[in-house]
Design a protein around this motif. Structure first.
Motif, PDB file in Angstrom:
ATOM      1  N   LYS A  37      20.496  11.909 -24.016  1.00  0.00           N
ATOM      2  CA  LYS A  37      20.923  10.502 -24.107  1.00  0.00           C
ATOM      3  C   LYS A  37      21.266  10.121 -25.536  1.00  0.00           C
ATOM      4  O   LYS A  37      22.294   9.477 -25.785  1.00  0.00           O
ATOM      5  CB  LYS A  37      19.819   9.573 -23.594  1.00  0.00           C
ATOM      6  N   MET A  38      20.411  10.513 -26.483  1.00  0.00           N
ATOM      7  CA  MET A  38      20.643  10.159 -27.884  1.00  0.00           C
ATOM      8  C   MET A  38      21.923  10.825 -28.415  1.00  0.00           C
ATOM      9  O   MET A  38      22.683  10.207 -29.153  1.00  0.00           O
ATOM     10  CB  MET A  38      19.447  10.562 -28.754  1.00  0.00           C
ATOM     11  N   ALA A  39      22.155  12.066 -28.029  1.00  0.00           N
ATOM     12  CA  ALA A  39      23.364  12.769 -28.475  1.00  0.00           C
ATOM     13  C   ALA A  39      24.614  12.099 -27.917  1.00  0.00           C
ATOM     14  O   ALA A  39      25.625  11.980 -28.615  1.00  0.00           O
ATOM     15  CB  ALA A  39      23.313  14.227 -28.043  1.00  0.00           C
ATOM     16  N   LEU A  40      24.552  11.640 -26.671  1.00  0.00           N
ATOM     17  CA  LEU A  40      25.721  11.014 -26.054  1.00  0.00           C
ATOM     18  C   LEU A  40      25.952   9.588 -26.544  1.00  0.00           C
ATOM     19  O   LEU A  40      27.059   9.066 -26.406  1.00  0.00           O
ATOM     20  CB  LEU A  40      25.595  11.040 -24.530  1.00  0.00           C
ATOM     21  N   LYS A  41      24.930   8.947 -27.116  1.00  0.00           N
ATOM     22  CA  LYS A  41      25.099   7.596 -27.645  1.00  0.00           C
ATOM     23  C   LYS A  41      25.886   7.580 -28.944  1.00  0.00           C
ATOM     24  O   LYS A  41      26.469   6.573 -29.307  1.00  0.00           O
ATOM     25  CB  LYS A  41      23.738   6.939 -27.895  1.00  0.00           C
TER      26      LYS A  41
END
Length: 90
Positions: free
Chosen positions: A33-37
């Motif tokens: 999730k953090m990488a895609l944000k």
């Protein structure tokens, strides 16, 4: 396979407790999730695949019940492209 089944398999394979496996899985999903944000929004796992963020443009659609035209807002979506090893294993 469901999330509890995956946790059980991870625990068995890694010889750890289910709680530790659940924590590892939660950490992995939060990391994705953090990488895609981020602005570029991409996560590559060599041999498994690539998760990437794509922007969908605003478009016109139709209400299937009434047939009346509606506006669909622009949005972000997640795309997954399987890696070579994953493709070959299936």
């Amino acid at each position: 396979m469901t999330k509890p089944e995956l946790i059980e398999k991870m625990a068995k394979d890694a010889k750890i407790t289910k709680a530790q496996a659940a924590a590892a899985l939660k950490s992995f999903t939060e990391g994705v999730k953090m990488a895609l944000k981020k602005k570029d929004g991409k996560l590559t796992l060599v041999g498994f695949g690539t998760f990437s963020k794509v922007r969908r443009k605003a478009r016109k659609g139709r209400n299937p019940q009434t047939g009346e035209p509606i506006k669909i807002k622009a949005s972000n979506a997640v795309k997954f492209k399987p890696g070579k090893a994953l493709k070959e294993s299936i």
